[in-house]
Every structure is written in structure tokens, then in C-alpha cells.
Write a protein that holds these residues in place. Structure first.
Motif, PDB file in Angstrom:
ATOM      1  N   VAL A  93       0.910  -1.029  -0.242  1.00  0.00           N
ATOM      2  CA  VAL A  93       0.055   0.023   0.092  1.00  0.00           C
ATOM      3  C   VAL A  93       1.010   1.446  -0.045  1.00  0.00           C
ATOM      4  N   ALA A  94       1.936   1.244   0.608  1.00  0.00           N
ATOM      5  CA  ALA A  94       2.921   2.370   0.802  1.00  0.00           C
ATOM      6  C   ALA A  94       3.422   2.623  -0.503  1.00  0.00           C
ATOM      7  N   ALA A  95       3.680   1.285  -1.298  1.00  0.00           N
ATOM      8  CA  ALA A  95       4.046   1.707  -2.687  1.00  0.00           C
ATOM      9  C   ALA A  95       3.149   2.405  -3.701  1.00  0.00           C
ATOM     10  N   VAL A  96       1.780   1.977  -3.329  1.00  0.00           N
ATOM     11  CA  VAL A  96       0.895   2.767  -4.141  1.00  0.00           C
ATOM     12  C   VAL A  96       0.634   4.117  -3.801  1.00  0.00           C
ATOM     13  N   ILE A  97       0.874   4.459  -2.506  1.00  0.00           N
ATOM     14  CA  ILE A  97       0.800   5.852  -2.097  1.00  0.00           C
ATOM     15  C   ILE A  97       2.136   6.410  -2.794  1.00  0.00           C
ATOM     16  N   GLY A  98       3.312   6.104  -2.807  1.00  0.00           N
ATOM     17  CA  GLY A  98       4.536   6.418  -3.259  1.00  0.00           C
ATOM     18  C   GLY A  98       4.403   6.826  -4.806  1.00  0.00           C
ATOM     19  N   ARG A  99       3.634   5.919  -5.484  1.00  0.00           N
ATOM     20  CA  ARG A  99       3.491   6.010  -7.013  1.00  0.00           C
ATOM     21  C   ARG A  99       2.510   7.408  -7.178  1.00  0.00           C
ATOM     22  N   HIS A 100       1.319   7.175  -6.322  1.00  0.00           N
ATOM     23  CA  HIS A 100       0.606   8.375  -6.443  1.00  0.00           C
ATOM     24  C   HIS A 100       1.117   9.709  -6.035  1.00  0.00           C
ATOM     25  N   ASN A 101       1.796   9.683  -5.023  1.00  0.00           N
ATOM     26  CA  ASN A 101       2.618  10.867  -4.659  1.00  0.00           C
ATOM     27  C   ASN A 101       3.199  11.465  -5.537  1.00  0.00           C
ATOM     28  N   GLU A 102       3.994  10.542  -6.432  1.00  0.00           N
ATOM     29  CA  GLU A 102       5.124  10.853  -7.514  1.00  0.00           C
ATOM     30  C   GLU A 102       4.166  11.568  -8.542  1.00  0.00           C
TER      31      GLU A 102
END
Lengths: 223, 223, 223, 223
Positions: free
Chosen positions: B84-93
Motif C-alpha cells: 500500500v505504501a508503494a501505491v501511495i508512493g506512486r500516486h504521490n510521485e
DNA sequence: CATGAATGAGGTTTCATTCAT
DNA sequence: GATGAATGAAACCTCATTCAT
């Protein structure tokens, strides 16, 4: 002030719609003893939510903290969601109390006085129990409380809108709904960010400055 | 624009502090095959989050939707939180891309042009994937991503603050940090509420009006 | 000295007999490179077993520590059990080296000298790598190595028995098999408990005293 | 007689110290129903351990054999280790019963009678449930029961030591602790090897001979 | 031969909910 | 009504083993 506004976006178009567990209290709990049990359960839930987080708020733990058995919990609440919903409801009522009072008091006042009051009450509302507010906000989509929160938001919007209409002569020409939307958003946002991000180091001085500034922004916008 | 601002309130004083599961990716996934798997997993997670909600995003289901085995998921992500953190990271980028670009473009512009741009980009950022945005925002506290989101918020704050400093001569006398805080809050809030509550029925006309009004409010406040 | 004696009790009458995975090495590893890989794997396994315990000794971890790929591990060992078996084998060989040498040296000596030597070598054998010894002992039933350990035990018994027969004139009248069994048990047990329970605080002085006492007991018993 | 002596060697210096799962029972299970469930679980675990080995003793299987649900298992035992620990505890108690009784009976007796009794009881203790004894012995390091087993060993050592002190006049000059250590080791070892390696073909005649011989060895050593 | 990504059965554990007492 | 033991589906995660490259 749209206290939970940001969670009112509907999730209802999930492809797989899980049957939501029932959320209405099972009985009126008219008897005194019952009422006490219900209160203890709601209070216990709120406390766990605040102190230990949502993950720890199992029904068994809630019952334990409330000093009753799980069985009793299910006597009064048909599901876990229902009890969280009750906590939300109780918190909402507190917030609503403040907001409605404020809006009543504000009725005859000029825009600058009124806005200042609304900003102050928004911050006050967030400060009732910031952590609970936060945990509940996160849980709303899960508890099928969206409808109630929407209703809450609508009420706030309507109240503000009504006030603004009564003061139209002090305002520049602007769509009242739009203005209400923007004002409520701005006020709620400042209150939210102020309290939730800086709760611990918030002096009364700082609150005053923030109220001043936010009021200036909103009043400047309306006039 | 402090896209996730409202979630940066710290939960760290829970009485019982659960050991947060690890959230750093397990390998760099430099190879091609790996990369594809990782992408598929992140994509699957995002899709489930959007279409079925957080509860349905079990590791087995994620793997299934991604078309790989659970084992593969754990080859690359040490825990469910991590993915989930990775998804957040991607969206954040993605969001960050927009925001940074906008702030760069705005550098030499006068306040009114600049604010308009910022408001527009805030709305645009929320429209990238409103539902994902929403679900992620709710899950951030659970994923131990608060630190990263705070960093994100700080960056936005600093960029805005820097811009405002360079335009001090156009502004009334005001504490720059305070002004940045209020502006960012207001802009983000309008964008958030606009997109998340009215996503489906949002016409370009309406967006324009909202941008106009918000800009007016913020610019009026700064001058 | 019946180094693993206590594990030779058969488990083979389990109601549900799991198909034991194969434990014989896949190839002779005659080539130099292969030999190095095999050694690295065995060494890595031993090290992990000692430093991190059996639970951490996964095939992936073993391969990692050995600096090869899991694939390579399976090139040389058909199963995890097989590699643990190899470690047991290697350790057994070391122990056996000591024991055979000692028994050869002892051949012409009178009982008191011989027993002293055997006791000393038993302690020495346990001190080669006490932790490995211990972990392996625990794992023997799992690795289907019971047969090999039994063989090892039988060899020790036979050697001791043969020695005793050659010294019958120094001994009281007693069943030789029985005497061998009791002597080997007693010697092994003292060595085992001495080393495994007091490994860290074992001075040479203490070892000497223990050897003296054990020798006295066994010799006293035989004469 | 140091029934599990050989497992008391500490593993605590593993480089990576895994957090041991909790091993204390969760409730006192005073109620009748509870007690029955707990007993069924312990009994089922013992049975599986004996008949199918440690690997097959999964929590689900234990619950199944006990005729309850996994949930019930976790109602009473916080982890798998905990239930194995309980089995160890129960077995230890049985053994301890025998040992303590024997040592009490032996109090006033001369050394030869006393040693004979101790040897006999050591064999008897191993014969209570040889297979269970064996499996448990192997599992002790895993269950964090080392401390309790050490305590057990220390108690036996102390009891024997106390007895020997009371009989010093019958003995040659020797360090009492050392003598106790060697006697206990020797006795336990013979019992262990006798029972575990030859359980099935053990006649009463053989037992008698073994008791005679071991007694002779130990008594000869002490006098 | 070597690699290491992929597999997936299966293990441990949790927790909302039920129901006999 | 109240109790709390029992349930069991389902979640997370591991690891021995395989196989395409």
C-alpha cells in the motif's frame, strides 16, 4: 463546518458490494440499566479508538473495557460497525451542538463578527477530541455512515447559506451556494489542519492569530 | 498542495504502540521480469483499492488480480502495508510532478496569475484519480507513511513560502509562514471538496468558476 | 562415545509416515568447483544452525550465506533434509576421527589408562563444536539419519567391547556387553552434561578433575 | 534425575534473537467447560507429538484432534509454543512426582539402598511415556522452557546433594557437588539409553540387572 | 551448470459473531 | 438479560522446491 466533509464521496459503486452489516441499535435502551450499558460501550469504544487505534478495537476488547460481556454488546448493537456508528453519532451531536449554537448566536450579526465566530467555533469543534475526530473520519466510509455525515454537511451548508442570504446587502454580487461552499471549505480546512497537525503546540495566542487571518480572508472574499 | 495534509497528525502516542510492519521494498527489482511483477502488484493493489475498498485488498487477492502468486508479492514487499505504501508512493510521485512543474512555471509571475495556476493545479492533482486519492488518504496512518507525507507537505509549504517571499512587495504586511499555511489549506480544501464530493457532475465551466472564486479569495487575502 | 546415543530410539512407528524426502547427495561432486560449492553449502548450513538456529536455516538463506543460488543448492542436494544430513555426516566424521584414533591408541593399555583416555576423548569430541552438536542432535530424528547414528553407536559399542574383552583378566566377572553399555553411557553422559551445560565456564582444571572422577567411577566399576 | 539435563545448554547467544512467542496460559480456566477444553488440547498435543511427530502438530491439527476449534486453542494458549510448553509442564509434573517421592523415601537409608532406589526410579520415570519424553526433550529449546527444565535439574541436584551430605560418613572424601553431578549424570544416562533405545524388548529381568550394575558402579564410586 | 523469480500449500493467528448455560 | 466459551472463515506470511532463462 463540514467536519467530515472530505469523506462524503461515495464508495457505493464498488464492483463487489459487500452486504453491509446492520448498524441500527437493537433496542431503545429505555431502561436505566440498559442505557448505562450502552453508554459504557460507546465510551469504551471511543477510548480504545483514541488510545489504541482502530485495529485494537475488537468487540471483545470493547466489551472488556466497558466491563460487560461480548454477549451484552450484541444485545445492544447488532454489529461492530453499529457501535462505531454510535460513537460517530455521539461525536457528531457534540459538534453539532456547538455549530448550531454558534449559528444561532450569529444570526443578527454583521459578516465580520459572524465569520470570526464561525472560524472560532470550527477550531473549537476540532479541539473537542482531535484524535477521536481523526480516527472516526478515517472509519466513516467503513461504517456506512456516509449518509449521516452528508446530512450533517448539508445542514451546515444550509445554515451558512441562510445566514449569508440574510446579509446579502453586505456582500458583493456572488452565487450564494458557491460562496457558502468556498467559505465552509476554507474555514473547515484551516481548523482541521491547525488542530490535527499542531494540536500539541497550539497556544491561545496562535489560535487568535489564525482566527484573525482566516476571518480576514473569508470576509475579504465575501465583501 | 498538501494533498494529504489532513492526515499528518501524529498517532504516535498510542498507549500500545504496535510494531509497524516493515515497509521498504525488499529488492530493487532491477531485472525486467521482476519489474513487471512489481508493477503488476502495485497496479492490482490500486485497482482493488479503488474498486473494492481497503478491506478487500488482501494479499492473496492482490496477488490473484496481479496474476502472480502470494509468494511473489512477498518477494518484493515485506508486508501488506509495504505494498500500500508503494501505491501511495506512486500516486504521490504523480501528484508531485504536477505540483513541482506548476510551482516552477509560476516563479516569475505576479500573485494573481500564480495563485490561479496553483488553484488549477490543485484541482487537477485531485482529479488524477480521485477515488484512489481518497482511499489512500484514509490509509496513510495505517501504512506508516506519515513521515513521507509530512515531507511532501513540507516541500509544498516551502515552495509556496519561497514564492511568496519573492513577491513580498505585492503583499500586505503578514507573517509569510502563516500566509503560506492559510493559502495552502484553503486551496487544497476547495480542490479536495470540489473533486471528491462532486467528481461526477463537475463541468469545466464549474471548475473555471471555482478557480476564479478561490483565486479571488486567496489573492484578496494576500494583498 | 555414543555421541548421539539418545536419539537412536526409533520413530518409525508413526501412524502417519510422511514420505521422507531423499537425502542422498545427487552427484559425486568430483569436480573441484562442485566440491567447493558443496563445502560452502555445508559450511553455511552449519554456521546458520549454530548462530541463528534451525528455524532460520531455510534453503534460500543457506544458499545466500554460501554465496550461491538456491538452484545450485538443489543441484547438489535433493532436499533440505539432505543438506542437514550432510552436516551431520561431516560432524560425525570429525567425532569418529577422534574416537577411532583414541581406541586404537588405547589398544594395549591397562584399563585405568584406557578409560582415562576414553573419557578425555569423549569430552574433547563434545567440545569440537558444542552448539552444532546440540542442534544436530535435535534434528537427527527429522533427517532420517537415525540409521547412520545407530551405526555410529554400534561401532563405538563394538570397539569398546572388543577392548574390554582383551582386558578381561583385569576385570571382575561381568557380561561384557552390559559393561560396555554402562561404561559408554556413563562416559558419554558426563561429557555431554559437562560440555553442554557448562561450556562457557569450563576450565582445564575442572576438566581434569572431571576426567579423574569419571575414570575412577568407571574403573572402579569394571574391576 | 536430570531427566532433560542435556537440553539445558543455553541457546541465548544466537546472533539474531527471535522474539519468543508468549508461553504463559491465557486464562486460569477455572470453569469446568474450560478445563475440559484445555485438557483435551494438551492431551491431543501429546498424542500427536507421540504418534505423528512435531512437524504434524500444527495448531489446526491439534484443535481437530482435541475436537475443538482453533479459536478455542488460542483462547487458552497464546501460541503454539505455549501448548507444547503445557505438555512439557504436565509431563514434568508426573516425573517430578516420582522423583520427589523417591528422594523422600530414601532419606534415612544407607547409600546402597538409596542409590538402588534412585536408579530404579530414574528408569521408571523414563518409562512413563518414553516417546513423549523423547519428543519433548527435543522440543524444549524451541519452547523457551529451558529455564523451567534448569530449575527441575537444579532441584534434583540439590536433593541428591543434600542426601549425600547426610551420608558423608559412608563416603570417601570427595567434593559433594561434583559427586552429585557425576552420579546424577550416570544414572540418568543409563536410564535414558536403556529405555529409549530398548524400550520394546525390555524385560523385568534386564531391568533388574541394569539396576544392579548401575547401583554397583555408583555406590563403588561414592565409597 | 548457474541463476533467481516464481510458486502455492500450508502454518499461525485473529476476531466478529453465536448460543448454551 | 447476562455471560463467556466456542466457532471458523479468513488474513498474513514462509519456505521448500521448480524451471525458464
Amino acid at each position: 463546518m463540514r467536519v467530515f466533509a472530505r469523506f462524503s464521496y461515495s464508495h457505493s459503486d464498488h464492483k463487489i458490494v459487500a452486504r453491509k452489516p446492520p448498524t441500527k441499535p437493537r433496542k431503545n435502551a429505555s431502561q436505566q440499566r440498559s442505557r448505562a450499558t450502552v453508554d459504557a460501550l460507546i465510551e469504551a469504544t471511543a477510548r480504545i479508538l483514541v488510545k489504541e487505534g482502530f485495529e485494537k478495537a475488537s468487540t471483545n476488547r470493547i466489551a472488556e473495557v466497558a466491563g460487560v460481556s461480548v454477549g451484552s454488546l450484541y444485545q445492544y448493537f447488532p454489529s461492530k460497525e453499529a457501535i462505531v456508528a454510535a460513537v460517530i453519532g455521539r461525536h457528531n451531536e457534540e459538534v453539532m451542538g456547538l455549530v448550531r449554537t454558534a449559528l444561532a448566536e450569529v444570526a443578527g450579526l454583521p459578516i465580520d463578527k459572524a465569520v470570526r465566530k464561525l472560524v472560532a467555533v470550527a477550531i473549537e469543534a476540532h479541539r473537542i477530541n482531535p484524535k477521536l475526530h481523526r480516527v472516526l473520519a478515517e472509519q466513516i466510509p467503513r461504517t456506512g455512515q456516509l449518509a449521516e455525515v452528508e446530512a450533517f454537511n448539508r445542514e451546515v451548508h444550509t445554515l451558512v447559506r441562510t445566514y449569508l442570504e440574510s446579509r446579502r446587502n453586505e456582500m458583493r454580487k456572488v452565487d450564494i451556494d458557491l460562496a457558502a461552499f468556498i467559505c465552509v471549505s476554507a474555514i473547515e480546512s484551516v481548523a482541521h489542519n491547525t488542530v490535527l497537525n499542531h494540536a500539541e503546540m497550539l497556544t491561545e495566542k496562535m489560535v487568535k492569530v489564525l482566527v484573525d487571518e482566516t476571518t480576514r480572508m473569508v470576509v475579504g472574499y465575501l465583501r
